[in-house]
Design a protein around this motif. Structure first.
Motif, PDB file in Angstrom:
ATOM      1  N   GLU A   6     -12.525   0.409   2.494  1.00 40.35           N
ATOM      2  CA  GLU A   6     -11.516   1.458   2.565  1.00 40.35           C
ATOM      3  C   GLU A   6     -10.145   0.905   2.190  1.00 40.35           C
ATOM      4  N   ARG A   7      -9.872  -0.332   2.666  1.00 35.45           N
ATOM      5  CA  ARG A   7      -8.572  -0.949   2.347  1.00 35.45           C
ATOM      6  C   ARG A   7      -8.455  -1.177   0.831  1.00 35.45           C
ATOM      7  N   GLY A  35       0.820  -1.192   0.000  1.00 33.31           N
ATOM      8  CA  GLY A  35       0.000   0.000   0.000  1.00 33.31           C
ATOM      9  C   GLY A  35       0.857   1.244   0.000  1.00 33.31           C
ATOM     10  N   GLN A  89      -0.600   4.366   1.109  1.00 31.65           N
ATOM     11  CA  GLN A  89      -1.278   5.369   1.923  1.00 31.65           C
ATOM     12  C   GLN A  89      -1.781   4.681   3.182  1.00 31.65           C
ATOM     13  N   SER A 138      -3.887   3.144   5.973  1.00 30.82           N
ATOM     14  CA  SER A 138      -5.287   2.723   6.020  1.00 30.82           C
ATOM     15  C   SER A 138      -5.920   3.145   7.333  1.00 30.82           C
ATOM     16  N   GLN A 193      -7.737   1.997  -0.781  1.00 32.15           N
ATOM     17  CA  GLN A 193      -6.338   2.381  -0.623  1.00 32.15           C
ATOM     18  C   GLN A 193      -5.448   1.577  -1.566  1.00 32.15           C
ATOM     19  N   ALA A 206       1.376   9.683   0.969  1.00 30.81           N
ATOM     20  CA  ALA A 206       1.278   8.779  -0.182  1.00 30.81           C
ATOM     21  C   ALA A 206       2.539   8.885  -1.012  1.00 30.81           C
TER      22      ALA A 206
END
Length: 689
Positions: free
Chosen positions: A20-21, A3, A5, A7, A24, A49
């Motif tokens: 949401e995950r 990822g 960003q 979570s 992301q 990010a």
């Protein structure tokens, strides 16, 4: 870490990642598709990010990039491995962190130790924080290929997600709700990405193989007078207009054939003035080789091209000025010899029929040649000037009477002024000549009659307007001469100030009138504007330095004037490198009763001044070979024998050595070549030799 960003939801051990995950993950994957490195830091300069291109372009380890890591950590890593060159790493880190905390937009380039050149552009975000874009500008083609690979990965990811949703059919209701959440997240992501691209100082768009736009950022849409929403879905021809489409059509076709192309085009801007852009089209190629569309990257190069054109014009005029000045110098030397010998021949044979039939016409032609050379010197900005405060309105009223007598009755002459008192620092005689030249040109442009208007005004030039005219900003007196005659086309306007360029028939003009006006105005510290439209007329505006008010002229010390009898028996030192010119001037001095000693250069003349006390007067050319020219000789004479009178002579007639004007120490008087014996005597009279 996959990822990019941090979570905000999801727990360890969940069977399915939360919406949401997933958002992301998709956002992170989307950022990884960019061929440019991207980082987003919040208001505290903590990482929010990033993408893998950022790590790759700057050779950062993956473990260094994580949510919340400080901006200073990346800078310190670079400094310690020597990315910023020699210097104190702590100081390098402190300087860059301080600049970042200002959150000011910036664009810079940096060469990395591996030889790759990175373009780094930073922009503040609407909700605080900062986004930075890193572009490897050394290998654009590699960037396009990487975009294609990332696109393939994205398609595989979408396909995988589709299969997962199909297998999860029993959870259809939950999947629908999840899909709604994903859609909203994607919209938010799209909006954020649009804000990012709108902040980039470039016009960006995407078109498909049907020649229709699928995306355009704010800059691209506004360039053609649209909004971004209006552009999407429209055909290229409808957006850019027929004029631009005819230019770009072949390039779009080549891009859709798989070729990367760069080109420039011109259009009429929203302000009505021509604008110019440089565009690059990068084909969007699928893994199977199919061209899906093309990316557009455009930059406004209007000001750049205007600056290049102005520089080229200035260089051309400067080169012509240097050439004409050099020619004038050589011709003046030759005319000095011709006129001097013709005058001697006429005086020695006054009653000879050959004098009237041959000598006098030759003298007339030589004098016309001298006048032609004076005009050339005017263009080359080397004519002698006597700038004084001149009340322009009064001068125009006086000249209007002469102009009316010089023009046919079919041309009406009028004058006007927007200010009651306009005082310019200028040579009044040369300004009168310039106005007369402009009036005669206007007469030739109105063979069937018309109107000539001379208008004066006060103009303030800001820094941009002053730069266009190559003068300092400030207040200028403008004299505009306007006619409603035939006007000029663009090609004529581009050459109107060049010496010997004329649109008149052969033998009807020398082509030096406008060039003299241009040279005189530039030499006076001003500039010239010219506007013309065919069949509508022409306006030539002279802008001259303004002074507050005319000051009374200081009276020059009264000196005893001398005549030829006073010069009899005086020993004169003549310094001139041209033997023929030296012979003529020696003859003229001898006719005035002077004894003459000669020097071929400044060093020889200086030696004579130092060792021959009987020398009563020095006459020297300005341009002479060797380390000591006429200027240096004048300084030597003033220092070694300050009471010794001196006269300078030159085919250039530089104004800096002309007596008079406002310089408290103007130096020796200047005698312009060619000159007669009478002019030589006139130059010697004020010296009290």
């Amino acid at each position: 870490m996959n990822g990019h960003q941090q979570s905000a939801c999801g727990t360890v051990g969940e069977a399915e990642p939360s919406s949401e995950r997933r958002y992301q993950e998709m956002l992170g994957a989307g950022l990884d598709l960019l061929d440019q490195g991207v980082t987003v830091f919040d208001a505290e300069l903590r990482m929010v990010a990033w993408n893998t291109a950022f790590l790759r372009l700057l050779d950062f380890p993956e473990g260094l990039a994580r949510p919340g890591v400080s901006f200073e950590a990346f800078i310190r890593y670079n400094a310690e491995r020597g990315d910023y060159g020699p210097g104190d790493p702590a100081q390098q880190v402190a300087e860059r962190v301080a600049r970042a905390k200002s959150f000011e937009p910036h664009v810079t380039e940096r060469i990395r130790p591996n030889g790759r050149i990175l373009s780094i552009r930073g922009f503040p975000l609407p909700h605080q924080g900062f986004i930075t874009v890193y572009t490897d500008v050394t290998d654009q083609r590699h960037a396009a290929e990487q975009i294609a690979r990332h696109q393939a990965e994205l398609e595989e990811h979408i396909e995988s997600r589709t299969e997962a949703l199909t297998r999860a059919n029993e959870e259809l209701t939950a999947a629908i709700e999840s899909n709604k959440a994903i859609t909203q997240a994607l919209r938010r992501s799209e909006q954020r990405l649009r804000e990012i691209t709108d902040a980039i100082p470039a016009a960006v768009a995407y078109f498909d193989r049907e020649w229709a736009y699928r995306y355009a950022n704010k800059g691209y849409a506004e360039w053609f007078g649209w909004s971004a929403d209006q552009v999407e879905g429209r055909k290229i021809q409808d957006v850019v207009g027929q004029e631009v489409f005819e230019v770009v059509q072949p390039y779009v076709a080549r891009a859709l054939a798989g070729e990367r192309v760069t080109y420039e085009y011109q259009l009429t801007g929203r302000d009505g003035n021509p604008a110019r852009a440089r565009s690059t089209l990068v084909p969007d190629i699928a893994p199977d080789g199919t061209v899906l569309g093309g990316y557009v990257h455009s930059v406004d190069v209007t000001e750049q091209r205007r600056t290049q054109a102005a520089l080229a014009q200035a260089q051309k005029m400067e080169a012509i000025g240097q050439l004409t000045g050099g020619l004038a110098h050589d011709f003046n030397n030759m005319l000095t010899v011709v006129i001097g010998n013709l005058v001697a021949l006429k005086e020695n044979h006054p009653d000879d029929p050959l004098t009237e039939n041959f000598v006098e016409p030759a003298m007339h032609a030589a004098n016309r040649g001298a006048e032609l050379i004076r005009r050339l010197l005017g263009f080359a900005r080397r004519q002698p000037l006597e700038p004084k405060p001149v009340e322009v309105n009064e001068l125009i009223l006086g000249m209007s009477k002469l102009i009316r007598r010089s023009l046919p009755s079919t041309i009406a002459v009028s004058t006007a002024s927007r200010e009651p008192c306009l005082v310019a620092m200028v040579d009044a005689h040369q300004l009168e000549n310039a106005l007369l030249n402009l009036a005669l040109n206007a007469r030739d442009a109105m063979p069937n009659g018309g109107e000539l208007r001379i208008e004066s005004s006060l103009e303030h030039l800001n820094i941009h307007a002053a730069a266009d005219l190559e003068v300092p900003p400030g207040d200028y007196v403008q004299i505009a001469v306007t006619d409603n005659g035939m006007g000029m086309d663009g090609s004529t306007l581009a050459r109107v100030f060049e010496p010997f360029f004329t649109t008149k028939q052969f033998g009807m003009g020398s082509g030096l009138g406008m060039s003299m006006v241009y040279g005189f105005t530039k030499q006076s510290g001003g500039g010239v504007r010219i506007r013309s439209r065919q069949a509508r007329g022409t306006t030539v505006a002279l802008l001259l330095p303004r002074v507050e008010e005319a000051q009374p002229e200081a009276a020059l010390p009264a000196g005893r004037e001398v005549d030829a009898a006073d010069l009899a028996g005086k020993l004169v030192l003549l310094a001139e490198d041209d033997a023929d010119v030296r012979s003529v001037v020696r003859m003229q001095l001898a006719e005035l009763g002077c004894a003459v000693v000669e020097a071929e250069n400044g060093a020889e003349a200086a030696d004579m001044v130092e060792n021959i006390p009987a020398i009563a007067l020095v006459i020297s050319d300005v341009v002479m070979p060797g380390v000591m020219d006429g200027r240096a000789l004048a300084r030597f004479v003033k220092r070694f024998r300050p009471d010794l009178p001196m006269v300078l002579m030159s085919g250039f007639a530089e104004s800096g050595f002309h007596a008079g004007g406002l310089d408290p120490d103007p130096g020796p008087p200047l005698l312009a070549k060619p000159f007669s014996r009478d002019k030589l005597l006139a130059a010697l009279r004020p010296l009290g030799a």
